[in-house]
Design a protein around this motif. Structure first.
Motif, PDB file in Angstrom:
ATOM      1  N   ALA A 198       0.815  -1.226   0.000  1.00  0.00           N
ATOM      2  CA  ALA A 198       0.000   0.000   0.000  1.00  0.00           C
ATOM      3  C   ALA A 198       0.842   1.266   0.000  1.00  0.00           C
ATOM      4  O   ALA A 198       0.309   2.370  -0.221  1.00  0.00           O
ATOM      5  CB  ALA A 198      -0.935  -0.022   1.200  1.00  0.00           C
ATOM      6  N   THR A 199       2.146   1.140   0.273  1.00  0.00           N
ATOM      7  CA  THR A 199       3.042   2.314   0.326  1.00  0.00           C
ATOM      8  C   THR A 199       4.372   1.928  -0.344  1.00  0.00           C
ATOM      9  O   THR A 199       5.340   1.575   0.340  1.00  0.00           O
ATOM     10  CB  THR A 199       3.286   2.730   1.801  1.00  0.00           C
ATOM     11  N   PHE A 200       4.424   2.000  -1.645  1.00  0.00           N
ATOM     12  CA  PHE A 200       5.539   1.477  -2.444  1.00  0.00           C
ATOM     13  C   PHE A 200       6.887   2.110  -2.086  1.00  0.00           C
ATOM     14  O   PHE A 200       7.893   1.405  -1.929  1.00  0.00           O
ATOM     15  CB  PHE A 200       5.218   1.695  -3.932  1.00  0.00           C
ATOM     16  N   GLY A 201       6.955   3.421  -1.990  1.00  0.00           N
ATOM     17  CA  GLY A 201       8.207   4.123  -1.645  1.00  0.00           C
ATOM     18  C   GLY A 201       9.370   3.707  -2.518  1.00  0.00           C
ATOM     19  O   GLY A 201       9.352   3.888  -3.740  1.00  0.00           O
ATOM     20  N   ASN A 202      10.396   3.112  -1.893  1.00  0.00           N
ATOM     21  CA  ASN A 202      11.564   2.638  -2.660  1.00  0.00           C
ATOM     22  C   ASN A 202      11.381   1.210  -3.179  1.00  0.00           C
ATOM     23  O   ASN A 202      12.305   0.637  -3.758  1.00  0.00           O
ATOM     24  CB  ASN A 202      12.820   2.705  -1.795  1.00  0.00           C
ATOM     25  N   GLY A 203      10.225   0.635  -2.922  1.00  0.00           N
ATOM     26  CA  GLY A 203       9.891  -0.665  -3.521  1.00  0.00           C
ATOM     27  C   GLY A 203      10.395  -1.897  -2.792  1.00  0.00           C
ATOM     28  O   GLY A 203      10.329  -3.005  -3.321  1.00  0.00           O
ATOM     29  N   LYS A 204      10.867  -1.713  -1.548  1.00  0.00           N
ATOM     30  CA  LYS A 204      11.465  -2.870  -0.850  1.00  0.00           C
ATOM     31  C   LYS A 204      10.430  -3.921  -0.475  1.00  0.00           C
ATOM     32  O   LYS A 204      10.723  -5.117  -0.500  1.00  0.00           O
ATOM     33  CB  LYS A 204      12.218  -2.398   0.394  1.00  0.00           C
ATOM     34  N   ASP A 205       9.237  -3.485  -0.110  1.00  0.00           N
ATOM     35  CA  ASP A 205       8.204  -4.470   0.264  1.00  0.00           C
ATOM     36  C   ASP A 205       7.695  -5.204  -0.977  1.00  0.00           C
ATOM     37  O   ASP A 205       7.443  -6.403  -0.936  1.00  0.00           O
ATOM     38  CB  ASP A 205       7.041  -3.781   0.980  1.00  0.00           C
ATOM     39  N   THR A 206       7.565  -4.479  -2.069  1.00  0.00           N
ATOM     40  CA  THR A 206       7.159  -5.127  -3.321  1.00  0.00           C
ATOM     41  C   THR A 206       8.214  -6.152  -3.731  1.00  0.00           C
ATOM     42  O   THR A 206       7.883  -7.283  -4.113  1.00  0.00           O
ATOM     43  CB  THR A 206       6.966  -4.060  -4.432  1.00  0.00           C
ATOM     44  N   ASP A 226      -1.609   6.268  -7.223  1.00  0.00           N
ATOM     45  CA  ASP A 226      -2.868   6.741  -6.639  1.00  0.00           C
ATOM     46  C   ASP A 226      -2.793   6.467  -5.141  1.00  0.00           C
ATOM     47  O   ASP A 226      -1.924   5.719  -4.678  1.00  0.00           O
ATOM     48  CB  ASP A 226      -4.062   5.988  -7.264  1.00  0.00           C
ATOM     49  N   SER A 227      -3.728   7.063  -4.429  1.00  0.00           N
ATOM     50  CA  SER A 227      -3.759   6.854  -2.984  1.00  0.00           C
ATOM     51  C   SER A 227      -4.270   5.453  -2.651  1.00  0.00           C
ATOM     52  O   SER A 227      -5.208   4.956  -3.291  1.00  0.00           O
ATOM     53  CB  SER A 227      -4.685   7.882  -2.337  1.00  0.00           C
ATOM     54  N   HIS A 228      -3.685   4.878  -1.608  1.00  0.00           N
ATOM     55  CA  HIS A 228      -4.196   3.578  -1.137  1.00  0.00           C
ATOM     56  C   HIS A 228      -5.641   3.692  -0.649  1.00  0.00           C
ATOM     57  O   HIS A 228      -6.317   2.685  -0.517  1.00  0.00           O
ATOM     58  CB  HIS A 228      -3.279   2.977  -0.065  1.00  0.00           C
ATOM     59  N   ALA A 229      -6.101   4.908  -0.405  1.00  0.00           N
ATOM     60  CA  ALA A 229      -7.509   5.079  -0.006  1.00  0.00           C
ATOM     61  C   ALA A 229      -8.452   4.659  -1.136  1.00  0.00           C
ATOM     62  O   ALA A 229      -9.639   4.425  -0.902  1.00  0.00           O
ATOM     63  CB  ALA A 229      -7.769   6.526   0.393  1.00  0.00           C
ATOM     64  N   GLY A 267       4.148   6.824   6.925  1.00  0.00           N
ATOM     65  CA  GLY A 267       5.128   7.895   7.103  1.00  0.00           C
ATOM     66  C   GLY A 267       5.641   8.405   5.764  1.00  0.00           C
ATOM     67  O   GLY A 267       4.915   8.396   4.765  1.00  0.00           O
ATOM     68  N   PHE A 268       6.908   8.830   5.757  1.00  0.00           N
ATOM     69  CA  PHE A 268       7.495   9.392   4.526  1.00  0.00           C
ATOM     70  C   PHE A 268       8.526   8.419   3.967  1.00  0.00           C
ATOM     71  O   PHE A 268       9.017   7.522   4.669  1.00  0.00           O
ATOM     72  CB  PHE A 268       8.121  10.764   4.786  1.00  0.00           C
ATOM     73  N   CYS A 269       8.871   8.634   2.700  1.00  0.00           N
ATOM     74  CA  CYS A 269       9.804   7.729   2.038  1.00  0.00           C
ATOM     75  C   CYS A 269      11.238   7.964   2.549  1.00  0.00           C
ATOM     76  O   CYS A 269      11.726   9.098   2.504  1.00  0.00           O
ATOM     77  CB  CYS A 269       9.738   7.955   0.524  1.00  0.00           C
ATOM     78  N   PHE A 298       0.956   0.624  -4.498  1.00  0.00           N
ATOM     79  CA  PHE A 298       0.442   2.003  -4.550  1.00  0.00           C
ATOM     80  C   PHE A 298       1.475   3.004  -4.036  1.00  0.00           C
ATOM     81  O   PHE A 298       2.142   2.742  -3.020  1.00  0.00           O
ATOM     82  CB  PHE A 298      -0.778   2.141  -3.629  1.00  0.00           C
ATOM     83  N   ASP A 299       1.546   4.139  -4.684  1.00  0.00           N
ATOM     84  CA  ASP A 299       2.207   5.306  -4.084  1.00  0.00           C
ATOM     85  C   ASP A 299       1.663   6.556  -4.775  1.00  0.00           C
ATOM     86  O   ASP A 299       1.359   6.527  -5.965  1.00  0.00           O
ATOM     87  CB  ASP A 299       3.734   5.261  -4.192  1.00  0.00           C
ATOM     88  N   ILE A 300       1.577   7.640  -4.007  1.00  0.00           N
ATOM     89  CA  ILE A 300       1.096   8.897  -4.596  1.00  0.00           C
ATOM     90  C   ILE A 300       2.226   9.632  -5.318  1.00  0.00           C
ATOM     91  O   ILE A 300       1.970  10.568  -6.062  1.00  0.00           O
ATOM     92  CB  ILE A 300       0.454   9.818  -3.528  1.00  0.00           C
ATOM     93  N   GLN A 301       3.486   9.202  -5.089  1.00  0.00           N
ATOM     94  CA  GLN A 301       4.619   9.895  -5.731  1.00  0.00           C
ATOM     95  C   GLN A 301       5.012   9.151  -7.006  1.00  0.00           C
ATOM     96  O   GLN A 301       5.663   8.100  -6.961  1.00  0.00           O
ATOM     97  CB  GLN A 301       5.803   9.957  -4.769  1.00  0.00           C
ATOM     98  N   LYS A 302       4.637   9.779  -8.128  1.00  0.00           N
ATOM     99  CA  LYS A 302       4.872   9.154  -9.434  1.00  0.00           C
ATOM    100  C   LYS A 302       6.360   8.860  -9.668  1.00  0.00           C
ATOM    101  O   LYS A 302       6.731   7.805 -10.196  1.00  0.00           O
ATOM    102  CB  LYS A 302       4.332  10.092 -10.527  1.00  0.00           C
TER     103      LYS A 302
END
Ligand SMILES: C[S@@+](CC[C@H](N)C(=O)[O-])C[C@H]1O[C@@H](n2cnc3c(N)ncnc32)[C@H](O)[C@@H]1O
Length: 187
Positions: free
Chosen positions: A25-33, A71-74, A92-94, A47-51
């Motif tokens: 739900a919060t891709f960030g740097n992609g470590k969980d993916t 898009d937002s995880h919402a 939190g933040f990336c 998902f992440d809101i930061q393209k």
């Protein structure tokens, strides 16, 4: 000792069989993916809101396995139409990114409610909560929602350090009842 992210991954791992459908739900740097992919998941919605964060890692993932969503995880319910085996949120933040772009309490609650609705029976969700600008409001709001969930619907545990005041903590959710797709039926 394991970090909170490692605890979250260890909790999710038993759900990551070859047919597993997952949500980062919060891709960030992609470590969980990357973790879901390495464990052999069949499909990961990320998902992440930061393209720019998504685009930075797009080439690293097989598009047949990882669906990257700016898009937002919402709005998770607009994209995820299948029962889900494993979900992770790192709020939190990336790390190494813009610290002013953080998850927000209201959207986080909406996303978690929808995510629980999509989890299949025995499916698991890990929520890793960090200190940030809205961190306290976010964790209070999320815990308020999770505390109201019928224990017949989901088991929920909190893992935290006892000697660091504002450290991260993790909430582990295992669904007992099946996927409904309707958040209102589970919470
Ligand atoms: C702690 S970071 C995630 C770290 C990430 N899992 C990793 O492996 O690097 C939180 C991420 O959530 C994203 N975010 C903030 N609000 C969001 C929202 N409403 N929907 C989806 N992602 C959001 C931020 O842009 C940030 O990249």
């Amino acid at each position: 000792m394991k970090s909170m992210v490692e605890i979250a991954h260890a909790f999710l791992e038993p759900c990551l069989h070859r047919q597993a459908v997952c949500v980062d739900a919060t891709f960030g740097n992609g470590k969980d993916t990357a973790f879901f992919v390495e464990c052999g998941a069949r499909l990961v919605y990320a998902f992440d809101i930061q393209k720019e964060l998504i685009e930075k890692r797009r080439g690293d993932f097989d598009e047949r396995v990882v669906e990257l969503i700016v898009d937002s995880h919402a709005h998770l319910d607009r994209y995820v139409d299948k029962p889900v085996d494993a979900i992770v949120f790192n709020f939190g933040f990336c790390p190494h990114g813009d610290e002013t772009i953080t998850t927000m309490p209201k959207e986080s609650v909406e996303a978690v409610r929808k995510a629980i609705g999509r989890l299949r029976k025995k499916g698991r969700m890990a929520l890793v909560l960090y200190p940030h600008l809205f961190g306290e409001q976010e964790s209070d709001a999320l815990e308020r929602v999770l505390r109201r969930i019928d224990p017949h619907v989901a088991t929920i545990q909190r893992v935290e350090s006892v000697n660091t005041k504002a450290g991260p903590f993790v909430l582990l959710v295992e669904k007992k009842a099946g996927e409904t797709g309707r958040e209102s039926e589970t919470i």
